[in-house]
Scaffold this motif. Structure first.
Motif, PDB file in Angstrom:
ATOM      1  N   PHE A  61       0.834  -1.202   0.000  1.00 38.60           N
ATOM      2  CA  PHE A  61       0.000   0.000   0.000  1.00 38.60           C
ATOM      3  C   PHE A  61       0.872   1.256   0.000  1.00 38.60           C
ATOM      4  O   PHE A  61       2.005   1.237   0.482  1.00 38.60           O
ATOM      5  N   SER A  62       0.309   2.328  -0.508  1.00 35.16           N
ATOM      6  CA  SER A  62       0.962   3.632  -0.446  1.00 35.16           C
ATOM      7  C   SER A  62       0.132   4.553   0.445  1.00 35.16           C
ATOM      8  O   SER A  62      -0.995   4.211   0.826  1.00 35.16           O
ATOM      9  N   ASP A  63       0.678   5.736   0.741  1.00 32.84           N
ATOM     10  CA  ASP A  63      -0.038   6.657   1.621  1.00 32.84           C
ATOM     11  C   ASP A  63      -1.394   7.070   1.055  1.00 32.84           C
ATOM     12  O   ASP A  63      -2.332   7.330   1.809  1.00 32.84           O
ATOM     13  N   ARG A  64      -1.506   7.123  -0.249  1.00 32.78           N
ATOM     14  CA  ARG A  64      -2.782   7.554  -0.829  1.00 32.78           C
ATOM     15  C   ARG A  64      -3.882   6.490  -0.687  1.00 32.78           C
ATOM     16  O   ARG A  64      -5.060   6.779  -0.919  1.00 32.78           O
ATOM     17  N   ASP A  65      -3.504   5.275  -0.285  1.00 30.29           N
ATOM     18  CA  ASP A  65      -4.506   4.235  -0.050  1.00 30.29           C
ATOM     19  C   ASP A  65      -5.148   4.348   1.330  1.00 30.29           C
ATOM     20  O   ASP A  65      -6.169   3.706   1.597  1.00 30.29           O
ATOM     21  N   ILE A  66      -4.560   5.153   2.207  1.00 29.30           N
ATOM     22  CA  ILE A  66      -5.025   5.237   3.600  1.00 29.30           C
ATOM     23  C   ILE A  66      -6.247   6.146   3.685  1.00 29.30           C
ATOM     24  O   ILE A  66      -6.233   7.283   3.220  1.00 29.30           O
ATOM     25  N   VAL A  67      -7.304   5.643   4.279  1.00 31.26           N
ATOM     26  CA  VAL A  67      -8.514   6.424   4.536  1.00 31.26           C
ATOM     27  C   VAL A  67      -8.662   6.587   6.044  1.00 31.26           C
ATOM     28  O   VAL A  67      -8.704   5.593   6.784  1.00 31.26           O
ATOM     29  N   GLU A  68      -8.700   7.811   6.507  1.00 35.49           N
ATOM     30  CA  GLU A  68      -8.848   8.080   7.941  1.00 35.49           C
ATOM     31  C   GLU A  68     -10.324   8.019   8.329  1.00 35.49           C
ATOM     32  O   GLU A  68     -11.168   8.647   7.702  1.00 35.49           O
ATOM     33  N   GLU A  69     -10.622   7.241   9.361  1.00 33.45           N
ATOM     34  CA  GLU A  69     -11.965   7.181   9.918  1.00 33.45           C
ATOM     35  C   GLU A  69     -11.995   7.998  11.204  1.00 33.45           C
ATOM     36  O   GLU A  69     -10.978   8.183  11.859  1.00 33.45           O
ATOM     37  N   GLY A  70     -13.159   8.480  11.570  1.00 28.39           N
ATOM     38  CA  GLY A  70     -13.272   9.313  12.761  1.00 28.39           C
ATOM     39  C   GLY A  70     -13.765   8.540  13.965  1.00 28.39           C
ATOM     40  O   GLY A  70     -13.687   7.321  14.035  1.00 28.39           O
ATOM     41  N   ASP A  71     -14.288   9.284  14.936  1.00 27.60           N
ATOM     42  CA  ASP A  71     -14.915   8.743  16.138  1.00 27.60           C
ATOM     43  C   ASP A  71     -13.970   7.889  16.978  1.00 27.60           C
ATOM     44  O   ASP A  71     -14.308   6.788  17.405  1.00 27.60           O
ATOM     45  N   VAL A  72     -12.760   8.416  17.214  1.00 27.03           N
ATOM     46  CA  VAL A  72     -11.823   7.762  18.130  1.00 27.03           C
ATOM     47  C   VAL A  72     -11.279   8.816  19.088  1.00 27.03           C
ATOM     48  O   VAL A  72     -11.250  10.007  18.764  1.00 27.03           O
ATOM     49  N   PRO A  73     -10.839   8.415  20.274  1.00 31.39           N
ATOM     50  CA  PRO A  73     -10.307   9.382  21.242  1.00 31.39           C
ATOM     51  C   PRO A  73      -9.016  10.019  20.730  1.00 31.39           C
ATOM     52  O   PRO A  73      -8.332   9.491  19.843  1.00 31.39           O
ATOM     53  N   ASP A  74      -8.680  11.148  21.333  1.00 32.73           N
ATOM     54  CA  ASP A  74      -7.410  11.798  21.021  1.00 32.73           C
ATOM     55  C   ASP A  74      -6.259  10.846  21.321  1.00 32.73           C
ATOM     56  O   ASP A  74      -6.290  10.097  22.301  1.00 32.73           O
ATOM     57  N   GLY A  75      -5.236  10.883  20.461  1.00 35.01           N
ATOM     58  CA  GLY A  75      -4.079  10.028  20.653  1.00 35.01           C
ATOM     59  C   GLY A  75      -4.132   8.743  19.860  1.00 35.01           C
ATOM     60  O   GLY A  75      -3.191   7.944  19.917  1.00 35.01           O
ATOM     61  N   PHE A  76      -5.238   8.538  19.109  1.00 35.33           N
ATOM     62  CA  PHE A  76      -5.396   7.319  18.333  1.00 35.33           C
ATOM     63  C   PHE A  76      -5.712   7.656  16.876  1.00 35.33           C
ATOM     64  O   PHE A  76      -6.238   8.727  16.564  1.00 35.33           O
ATOM     65  N   ARG A  77      -5.404   6.734  16.015  1.00 35.22           N
ATOM     66  CA  ARG A  77      -5.784   6.821  14.608  1.00 35.22           C
ATOM     67  C   ARG A  77      -6.590   5.584  14.256  1.00 35.22           C
ATOM     68  O   ARG A  77      -6.276   4.473  14.717  1.00 35.22           O
TER      69      ARG A  77
END
Length: 387
Positions: A61-77
Motif C-alpha cells: 500500500f501507499s499513503d494515498r490508499d489510507i482512509v482516515e476514519e473518525g470517532d476515536v479518542p485523542d491520541g489514536f488513529r
C-alpha cells in the motif's frame, strides 16, 4: 428436540447469519474460539503511526490508499485500507513498539463484540416462553443509576415504563429476529435488574445491532458519553488478537475508572473457555491500576459453575445464569412477554443490581462492589458466588 440439539441448531443459524456480515472478518484460534474484527481497519496509537505506514508499505500500500476514519479518542488513529491484512499489520506495529520499550498495545483491529448469549446459549438454547414472574416495586428512597449498553429496547414488554430510561430502541424487527434472540436481550437484562432490586434505575442505551454485535469503536463512543451512573453493565464481549487488551477500549475504561467513583460489571462469556481472556470482563485480571473496578461475572446454576460459562483467574464472582426467567417482548411465541434464558449476560445484571442495593450503605460504588464480593457466602468451585 433435546436442549442440546436446540442449542446446536440455534448456534448454527447464528453462525450462518454472522458469516453473512461482509464488513466483519474472523481469525479462528486452535481452540475453536473466533476473534472477530472489522475488515480493513486498524486502530493505532499516534506515536506508532509511522511504523503502521511501514507495515502498510510491506503489504503493497501507499499513503494515498489510507482512509482516515473518525470517532476515536485523542491520541489514536483509525484507518482503513481496502484489502489490508489487519492481523499482520497489527502484529508488526506491536513487535516494533515493544522492541522500543513501549509496554502498551500499540495497534490492534477494531474488534467486534457479541452479546454473550447469542453465540452460545448455554444448555437451554434460545429464549423460551415462561409464565410471568415478579418485578420489585420502587421503594421511593432514591434510585441508583446503572448504565446498560446493550441491544435496543422493545416497548411492547412487561417492563413498567417508569422503571427505566431508554435512549434508543429497535421496534421493527421481523419474527425471525425474535426467534433468534436478536431482540429482547436488553429487555431481559433490565428485567433481571428490576426483579432483583427495588433501588436500581437502568438507563438503557443501544450499542449492539440487530445481529447481536457491536464494534469496539462504537462501544467506546457510547462509553465516552456515560453520564453520572456509578455502575455500568456490559453483557457483551469477545476475544482479541493474541489475547491482548483491546486498544481503544483500554483507553476508554482507563478514563472512566481511573478516577471518580464508578464500577463496570461485565459478563464472562459463554464458550466454556477456562484460560482465555474474554474482554472487557478480563480486565479484572490485568495489572491495570483500575482493575478492581471491573467485576467479571461467571454463571452458576445454583449448584456449580455452568459448564458453558467461561472461567479463569480473572473471574471476580459467580451469579445465577442458568434458566433465568425475566421480561422479554410480547410476541405470538411469547404471549405473556416473559422468557426463560441462559447466559453470563444475565448473571452480570444480577450483580449490578446487588451493587446498586449495597451502594447507599457502602457510600461508594467501589466499596459497594467490594461489599457484594466479600458478602458472597457461597462457593461455586473456586469462586465466591451470590445466589
Amino acid at each position: 428436540m433435546t436442549a442440546d440439539a436446540r442449542s446446536d441448531e440455534w448456534r448454527s443459524r447464528r453462525a450462518r447469519r454472522l458469516a453473512g456480515l461482509a464488513w466483519m472478518r474472523r481469525e479462528d484460534r486452535t481452540d475453536g474460539t473466533p476473534v472477530r474484527f472489522v475488515a480493513d481497519e486498524l486502530l493505532v496509537l499516534d506515536e506508532h503511526f509511522a511504523t503502521a505506514r511501514q507495515a502498510f508499505a510491506e503489504q503493497g500500500f501507499s499513503d494515498r490508499d489510507i482512509v482516515e476514519e473518525g470517532d476515536v479518542p485523542d491520541g489514536f488513529r483509525r484507518v482503513r485500507l481496502s484489502g489490508l491484512d489487519v492481523a499482520r499489520a497489527a502484529r508488526r506495529v506491536r513487535v516494533q513498539a515493544e522492541a522500543a520499550g513501549d509496554p502498551r498495545v500499540a495497534a490492534g483491529p477494531n474488534h467486534v463484540f457479541v452479546s454473550t448469549p447469542l453465540e452460545h446459549a448455554g444448555a437451554y438454547g434460545p429464549p423460551r416462553p415462561a409464565p410471568p414472574g415478579a418485578l420489585s416495586g420502587a421503594d421511593g428512597s432514591g434510585g441508583v443509576g446503572v448504565l446498560v449498553l446493550d441491544t435496543g429496547m422493545w416497548l411492547n414488554s412487561p417492563l413498567p415504563k417508569d422503571r427505566y430510561v431508554t435512549e434508543d430502541f429497535e421496534s421493527d424487527v421481523g419474527d425471525d429476529g425474535v426467534r433468534d434472540g436478536d431482540v429482547g436481550h436488553a429487555n431481559f437484562v433490565a428485567g433481571v435488574m428490576l426483579g432483583r432490586s427495588r433501588r436500581v434505575q437502568p438507563r438503557m442505551v443501544r450499542v449492539v445491532g440487530p445481529f447481536g454485535v457491536c464494534r469496539e469503536s462504537d462501544l467506546v463512543a457510547a462509553l465516552r458519553q456515560a453520564g453520572d451512573e456509578p455502575i455500568i453493565n456490559l453483557s457483551l464481549g469477545g476475544y482479541t488478537l493474541d489475547d491482548r487488551p483491546p486498544v481503544l477500549l483500554t483507553a476508554a475504561l482507563a478514563g472512566l475508572l481511573g478516577s471518580g467513583d464508578r464500577v463496570v460489571v461485565a459478563a464472562a462469556g459463554n464458550d466454556g473457555q477456562h484460560d482465555r481472556p474474554f474482554w472487557p470482563a478480563a480486565y479484572a485480571g490485568t495489572s491495570a491500576p483500575w482493575r478492581r473496578r471491573v467485576v467479571a461475572v461467571a454463571a452458576h446454576d445454583g449448584r456449580r459453575i455452568c459448564e458453558w460459562s467461561n472461567t479463569g483467574t480473572w473471574i471476580t464472582l459467580a451469579a445465577p445464569g442458568a434458566d433465568v426467567v425475566s421480561t422479554f417482548v410480547h410476541h405470538e411465541d411469547f404471549p405473556d412477554g416473559w422468557a426463560r434464558w441462559s447466559g453470563t449476560s444475565f448473571a452480570a445484571p444480577f450483580v449490578a443490581a446487588a451493587i446498586a442495593d449495597a451502594l447507599p450503605e457502602a457510600g461508594s460504588a467501589r466499596l459497594a462492589a467490594e461489599a457484594v464480593v466479600a458478602g458472597s457466602d457461597r462457593r461455586f468451585g473456586r469462586y465466591a458466588g451470590v445466589a
